[in-house]
Scaffold this motif. Structure first.
Motif, PDB file in Angstrom:
ATOM      1  N   PHE A 830      72.357  -5.863  73.228  1.00  0.00           N
ATOM      2  CA  PHE A 830      72.913  -5.204  74.958  1.00  0.00           C
ATOM      3  C   PHE A 830      72.563  -3.511  75.027  1.00  0.00           C
ATOM      4  O   PHE A 830      72.373  -2.659  75.066  1.00  0.00           O
ATOM      5  CB  PHE A 830      74.123  -5.748  75.245  1.00  0.00           C
ATOM      6  N   VAL A 831      74.171  -3.504  74.095  1.00  0.00           N
ATOM      7  CA  VAL A 831      74.038  -2.133  73.893  1.00  0.00           C
ATOM      8  C   VAL A 831      72.997  -1.074  73.172  1.00  0.00           C
ATOM      9  O   VAL A 831      72.235   0.045  73.964  1.00  0.00           O
ATOM     10  CB  VAL A 831      75.065  -1.771  72.844  1.00  0.00           C
ATOM     11  N   LEU A 832      72.371  -1.546  72.443  1.00  0.00           N
ATOM     12  CA  LEU A 832      70.968  -0.750  71.732  1.00  0.00           C
ATOM     13  C   LEU A 832      69.760  -1.253  73.355  1.00  0.00           C
ATOM     14  O   LEU A 832      69.295   0.175  73.114  1.00  0.00           O
ATOM     15  CB  LEU A 832      70.380  -1.336  70.494  1.00  0.00           C
ATOM     16  N   ALA A 833      69.180  -1.596  74.482  1.00  0.00           N
ATOM     17  CA  ALA A 833      68.932  -2.010  75.154  1.00  0.00           C
ATOM     18  C   ALA A 833      69.245  -0.784  76.427  1.00  0.00           C
ATOM     19  O   ALA A 833      68.169  -0.309  76.604  1.00  0.00           O
ATOM     20  CB  ALA A 833      68.582  -3.193  75.875  1.00  0.00           C
ATOM     21  N   LEU A 834      70.018  -0.992  77.026  1.00  0.00           N
ATOM     22  CA  LEU A 834      71.126   0.323  77.506  1.00  0.00           C
ATOM     23  C   LEU A 834      71.239   1.476  77.045  1.00  0.00           C
ATOM     24  O   LEU A 834      71.175   2.485  77.989  1.00  0.00           O
ATOM     25  CB  LEU A 834      72.913  -0.371  77.779  1.00  0.00           C
ATOM     26  N   GLY A 835      70.766   2.064  75.827  1.00  0.00           N
ATOM     27  CA  GLY A 835      70.899   3.144  75.272  1.00  0.00           C
ATOM     28  C   GLY A 835      69.776   3.906  75.039  1.00  0.00           C
ATOM     29  O   GLY A 835      69.159   4.720  75.072  1.00  0.00           O
ATOM     30  N   VAL A 836      68.561   2.992  74.969  1.00  0.00           N
ATOM     31  CA  VAL A 836      66.995   2.653  75.628  1.00  0.00           C
ATOM     32  C   VAL A 836      67.141   3.611  76.741  1.00  0.00           C
ATOM     33  O   VAL A 836      66.111   4.190  76.903  1.00  0.00           O
ATOM     34  CB  VAL A 836      66.264   1.775  74.819  1.00  0.00           C
ATOM     35  N   VAL A 837      67.217   2.165  77.775  1.00  0.00           N
ATOM     36  CA  VAL A 837      67.334   2.880  79.236  1.00  0.00           C
ATOM     37  C   VAL A 837      67.832   4.174  79.650  1.00  0.00           C
ATOM     38  O   VAL A 837      66.982   5.067  80.708  1.00  0.00           O
ATOM     39  CB  VAL A 837      68.135   1.799  80.013  1.00  0.00           C
ATOM     40  N   TYR A 838      68.993   4.637  79.201  1.00  0.00           N
ATOM     41  CA  TYR A 838      69.538   6.072  79.653  1.00  0.00           C
ATOM     42  C   TYR A 838      68.954   6.980  78.728  1.00  0.00           C
ATOM     43  O   TYR A 838      68.661   8.330  79.319  1.00  0.00           O
ATOM     44  CB  TYR A 838      71.217   5.740  78.485  1.00  0.00           C
ATOM     45  N   SER A 839      68.131   6.632  77.671  1.00  0.00           N
ATOM     46  CA  SER A 839      67.610   7.357  76.871  1.00  0.00           C
ATOM     47  C   SER A 839      66.114   7.716  77.656  1.00  0.00           C
ATOM     48  O   SER A 839      66.100   9.097  77.710  1.00  0.00           O
ATOM     49  CB  SER A 839      67.210   7.216  75.067  1.00  0.00           C
ATOM     50  N   PHE A 840      65.320   6.716  78.289  1.00  0.00           N
ATOM     51  CA  PHE A 840      64.485   7.223  79.363  1.00  0.00           C
ATOM     52  C   PHE A 840      64.117   7.911  80.650  1.00  0.00           C
ATOM     53  O   PHE A 840      64.111   8.782  80.847  1.00  0.00           O
ATOM     54  CB  PHE A 840      63.748   5.709  79.628  1.00  0.00           C
ATOM     55  N   LEU A 841      65.864   7.608  80.926  1.00  0.00           N
ATOM     56  CA  LEU A 841      66.290   8.383  81.871  1.00  0.00           C
ATOM     57  C   LEU A 841      66.548   9.571  81.662  1.00  0.00           C
ATOM     58  O   LEU A 841      65.897  10.482  82.658  1.00  0.00           O
ATOM     59  CB  LEU A 841      67.520   7.461  82.478  1.00  0.00           C
ATOM     60  N   GLY A 842      67.108  10.388  80.534  1.00  0.00           N
ATOM     61  CA  GLY A 842      67.530  11.553  80.009  1.00  0.00           C
ATOM     62  C   GLY A 842      66.481  11.880  80.312  1.00  0.00           C
ATOM     63  O   GLY A 842      66.317  13.250  80.898  1.00  0.00           O
ATOM     64  N   ALA A 843      64.920  11.514  79.713  1.00  0.00           N
ATOM     65  CA  ALA A 843      63.817  12.044  78.926  1.00  0.00           C
ATOM     66  C   ALA A 843      63.221  12.188  80.251  1.00  0.00           C
ATOM     67  O   ALA A 843      62.636  13.303  80.235  1.00  0.00           O
ATOM     68  CB  ALA A 843      63.025  11.488  78.139  1.00  0.00           C
ATOM     69  N   LEU A 844      63.443  11.434  81.366  1.00  0.00           N
ATOM     70  CA  LEU A 844      61.989  11.631  82.720  1.00  0.00           C
ATOM     71  C   LEU A 844      62.915  12.478  83.944  1.00  0.00           C
ATOM     72  O   LEU A 844      62.457  12.208  84.481  1.00  0.00           O
ATOM     73  CB  LEU A 844      61.982   9.983  82.701  1.00  0.00           C
ATOM     74  N   TYR A 845      63.935  11.928  83.985  1.00  0.00           N
ATOM     75  CA  TYR A 845      64.949  13.218  84.747  1.00  0.00           C
ATOM     76  C   TYR A 845      65.558  14.084  84.734  1.00  0.00           C
ATOM     77  O   TYR A 845      65.519  14.670  85.829  1.00  0.00           O
ATOM     78  CB  TYR A 845      66.078  11.759  85.659  1.00  0.00           C
ATOM     79  N   VAL A 846      65.870  14.128  83.804  1.00  0.00           N
ATOM     80  CA  VAL A 846      67.185  15.237  83.156  1.00  0.00           C
ATOM     81  C   VAL A 846      66.435  16.849  82.496  1.00  0.00           C
ATOM     82  O   VAL A 846      66.429  17.539  82.970  1.00  0.00           O
ATOM     83  CB  VAL A 846      68.314  14.832  82.197  1.00  0.00           C
ATOM     84  N   GLN A 847      65.556  15.732  81.499  1.00  0.00           N
ATOM     85  CA  GLN A 847      64.998  16.903  80.158  1.00  0.00           C
ATOM     86  C   GLN A 847      63.954  17.245  81.147  1.00  0.00           C
ATOM     87  O   GLN A 847      63.547  18.878  80.787  1.00  0.00           O
ATOM     88  CB  GLN A 847      63.393  15.566  79.255  1.00  0.00           C
TER      89      GLN A 847
END
Length: 874
Positions: A830-847
């Motif tokens: 669960f935590v790894l999956a959540l980490g992937v989601v957060y990484s995607f959001l960070g890359a596509l919306y914050v970066q």
């Protein structure tokens, strides 16, 4: 020709040779699969800790058995009947007889008193009473506080009663006669060894002197090949025998229930959980791969190639694991699932970029694949390097299993790069023309290139062009709140995270071949810990140095007092705290032996009941009066000198572990004077707590190592390819943000940092930087002939759909672990999956906002070279 061009040329122009070579590698590694051996339990803390070494010393110095052994506690419970009755005692003796008669179990048992309970003490007492005419003078075999069992030799030459003798004895007596023997043994005024040991096998709720109880305990002892400090060190024969012993108890038709707990059963049940988890996770993983690739590719040929690539990557990984002799422990269940998720990720990136090139140009198959690999090659190599670093950072862990897990996953990730960067593209360029000649020539369109999904993906770029500072301020506030919440993140090295829970209800409808078993170990452990004086909750103070100095026993008395004041010490049924030390044993012997009592009193100059002079002579008299009891707490060398002692503190199984550890540590502090005496707190739960403390160190060390290593690599690579150190640093920022969000979420949801989730920080950085690298790399390529705003739009349009597909499939792939039957693996997935989601959001919306500000304030004035230096060939 650049190095990347030579590599891509080898893949596309010499594809047949490459395919043949890589298939030969597969054939060479495949036999390693049969060499993989299974380890039933997760190994504990490395033996280099002071507490672990002290625990090993105690076992070496104070173990009264001639052979190394391991014990299993078996509790017998009957809420509706008296477990001290004749019938109940006989039933348990007959159960013991079935253990002796079973070849699998009997082969592992120690020779002397392999199973001991109150039923044995009562039967032996009755036999000895007939021989001697009295019960109170019995010299029995029974429970040993430190290791489980001991053999006391009587002065008579009578043969040791066999289990058949004991059954025959109780069968010859009526209920009243057996009750009378029980009453004599459990007389609270009795000071006999049989009485002391019998009380240790009774529950905390037992009323002293009563001849009735609803529960009692017996101890089964098995011989081991050597001293073992954790379940991982036990052989498979031990675990299998305990599984049989538990099955024999479960199959009994009487109303009594048996509860089991021991290190060997941890092995046995984890073996079962591993097999059952694979029975569930295997089909789910296959289903995930087929659905994910089908939805993303919409082409059966590409789906088939993806499945072949995943299979080859797994064969390489697991084959290498077998050739290297790495055991398959419970943590390794996560390895193939992680590799499947990453394989799908790599496959999507390569295939989507290939399709993108073919859609925007008239390039042929080989030319399009060559351009796609040239564009993606540096990024994929960089992603592989950063992900490998994330997993190899587990080498900072004190646990060998975590280190090997990191090594295996690093091998697998490297294999994934070779397979999906070499084998599958080579197969693709060979198969596509062949199918085209047979009328199959199609390249499906890219998902996410229009409609609502396009607008959703463009949101990050739109905000970056209009209000990047506002977004970053809001992100900073949210990240600060997450960081504050993360301060409450709990560390937990408790073993029950690696014990199977009851399977979900849906598993009841699964085919018999994959339907999980019922797991009772966690429930049994909880009952035993909360009801009895469990050996696993015994702490020790190991004292070395000159233990004959006058103040030694005064310090031991202070240790007694400190432990009692903590409120965590188990209260014995006869009253008083369950603390064993040289002082408590000498006081007990003094009450029974007038001669030794005189010596004891003479050594007490202050009259406070604690001897403080000529302790060496006192110890000698103690050994002469009660050698067995003296040997439990005092280590006497062959020359008669004394170099060590132990204080055993039985803690209440229902109290928090940290409180129990504090009590034992406080007791040790009272003895340790940093001069003549050195005292170390130890015991299984003390070592477990130390591992718990070291988890935080592992988390910080592995995460810091990963961040620093990846930062240096990113800065160096982007300096070489884009002429900018700072672009590498900017690329890592959204990944660090995502890790902070992840830890904050874990604290909010109450998910602890365990032996396996301790690596989520470094792994999330290693995996999550994938998305950030793609965004930065693509943005710099697009800036060669576009404004910052247009470059961001192109980046999101070109890479966003592939990143979305990758994030969704990778998160779902990791999420498959949420169906594992071990809580620790469920948390990890669960935590790894959540980490992937957060990484995607960070890359596509914050970066995008970070890149816009970097381009505006840094790239044009500091370390960036001419903006016409693209990375790839787009």
């Amino acid at each position: 020709m650049s190095r990347i061009d030579r590599v891509t040329a080898a893949v596309t122009e010499h594809s047949r040779v490459l395919v043949l070579a890589l298939l030969l590698v597969t054939a060479a590694l495949a036999p390693g699969l049969v060499g993989i051996e299974q380890a039933g339990a997760v190994s504990g803390l490395s033996g280099d800790s002071e507490a672990a070494e002290a625990n090993a010393e105690i076992r070496e110095r104070f173990d009264e058995r001639d052979v190394p052994s391991t014990t299993t506690v078996i509790a017998v419970r009957n809420e509706d009947d008296n477990v001290l009755s004749r019938d109940s005692l006989l039933r348990t003796l007959r159960y013991q007889q079935t253990l002796h008669d079973n070849r699998t179990v009997n082969a592992t048992l120690v020779e002397d008193s392999p199973v001991v309970g109150i039923e044995n003490i009562v039967a032996r007492a009755a036999i000895q009473a007939e021989r001697r005419g009295t019960v109170t003078q019995t010299d029995l075999q029974g429970w040993n506080e430190s290791e489980g069992l001991t053999a006391a030799n009587g002065s008579d030459d009578w043969p040791d009663p066999t289990i058949d003798d004991q059954i025959e004895q109780l069968e010859s007596m009526n209920a009243s006669e057996v009750s009378a023997v029980v009453g004599r043994i459990l007389d609270p005024e009795s000071s006999s060894e049989a009485t002391r040991r019998a009380y240790q096998l009774l529950p905390e709720s037992y009323r002293a002197g009563a001849t009735t109880a609803d529960a009692r305990m017996m101890v089964l002892t098995q011989a081991t090949d050597g001293q073992v400090s954790s379940a991982a060190g036990l052989s498979g024969d031990i675990s299998e025998a305990l599984g049989v012993a538990r099955s024999l108890a479960t199959d009994r038709a009487d109303d009594e229930r048996y509860y089991f707990y021991g290190a060997g059963l941890v092995n046995y049940e984890q073996d079962t959980v591993i097999q059952d988890s694979f029975g569930i996770l295997g089909p789910l993983a296959v289903l995930f791969v087929l659905v994910a690739l089908s939805l993303a590719y919409r082409d059966p040929v590409d789906v088939l190639l993806g499945v072949v690539g995943i299979a080859v990557a797994l064969i390489w990984t697991m084959g290498a694991m077998g050739w290297l002799g790495i055991m398959f422990n419970p943590l390794m269940i996560a390895a193939p699932i992680i590799l499947i998720g990453l394989s799908v990720d790599f496959a999507l990136h390569v295939t989507m970029r290939y399709r993108e090139v073919r859609h925007r140009s008239d390039a042929g198959v080989r030319s399009a694949m060559r351009e796609a690999l040239a564009d993606l090659g540096p990024a994929l190599a960089l992603i592989t390097a950063t992900t490998v670093i994330g997993f190899l950072s587990n080498y900072t862990s004190p646990m060998a299993d975590l280190r090997t897990f990191g090594l295996v996953t690093a091998i697998g990730i490297t294999a994934t790069l070779v397979v999906f960067g070499g084998l599958i593209p080579a197969l693709k360029v060979e198969i596509t023309p062949l199918l085209a000649r047979r009328g199959w020539d199609r390249t499906p369109s890219l998902p996410g290139t229009g409609g609502r999904l396009r607008r959703l993906l463009d949101t990050g770029a739109t905000i970056a062009t209009r209000a990047p500072l506002v977004l970053l301020v809001v992100t900073g506030l949210f990240t600060g709140a997450a960081a504050y919440g993360a301060t409450g993140l709990q560390m937990s090295a408790q073993q029950d995270l690696f014990m199977g829970d009851d399977p979900p209800e849906f598993t009841e409808n699964l085919p018999d071949a994959i339907e999980p078993s019922d797991y009772s170990l966690k429930e049994d452990r909880q009952y035993i810990y909360s009801t009895f004086q469990s050996p696993d909750r015994q702490g020790y103070v190991f004292v070395t140095g000159d233990v004959t100095t006058p103040e030694t026993l005064e310090r031991v008395a202070d240790a007694h007092h400190a432990a009692v004041e903590s409120g965590t010490v188990y209260e014995a049924p006869r009253g008083g705290p369950a603390i064993l030390s040289p002082l408590s044993e000498m006081r007990s012997v003094a009450r029974e032996n007038q001669s030794f009592n005189a010596t004891f009193q003479a050594a007490d100059s202050s009259g406070n009941g604690v001897p403080d002079r000529d302790l060496e002579s006192l110890y000698d008299e103690f050994h002469a009066a009660a050698p067995d009891r003296a040997a439990r707490t005092l280590d006497r060398a062959d020359d008669g000198s004394y170099a060590a002692m132990q204080v055993r503190i039985s803690t209440d199984g229902s109290v928090d572990r940290s409180e129990a550890v504090a009590a034992v540590s406080d007791a040790a502090a009272e003895v340790d004077d940093n001069d003549d005496l050195e005292a170390v707190a130890t015991g299984s739960f003390v070592i477990e707590q130390q591992l718990n403390d070291r988890l935080s160190t592992t988390l910080i060390e592995s995460l810091s190592l990963t961040i620093v290593a990846i930062l240096l690599i990113l800065m160096a690579v982007f300096r070489l390819t884009a002429g900018s150190f700072s672009l590498g640093a900017i690329t890592l920022v959204p990944v660090i943000l995502s890790v902070t969000w992840l830890f904050g979420t874990m604290a909010t949801l109450g998910i602890p940092i365990s032996l396996i989730t301790a690596m989520v920080g470094s792994v999330t950085v290693g995996i999550g930087v994938d998305y950030a690298i793609h965004v930065s790399e693509r943005y710099w390529q697009e800036r060669a002939d576009a404004s910052p705003a247009e470059a961001l739009v192109r980046t999101v349009t070109g890479s966003g759909s592939a990143l979305l597909s990758s994030a969704v499939t990778t998160a779902i792939g990791f999420g498959v672990l949420s169906f594992a039957l071990l809580p620790a693996l469920r948390h990890f997935g669960f935590v790894l999956a959540l980490g992937v989601v957060y990484s995607f959001l960070g890359a596509l919306y914050v970066q995008p906002s970070l890149l816009m500000l970097w381009d505006r304030y840094v790239a044009g004035t500091h370390d960036a070279t001419a903006s016409s230096m693209p990375v790839g060939n787009d």
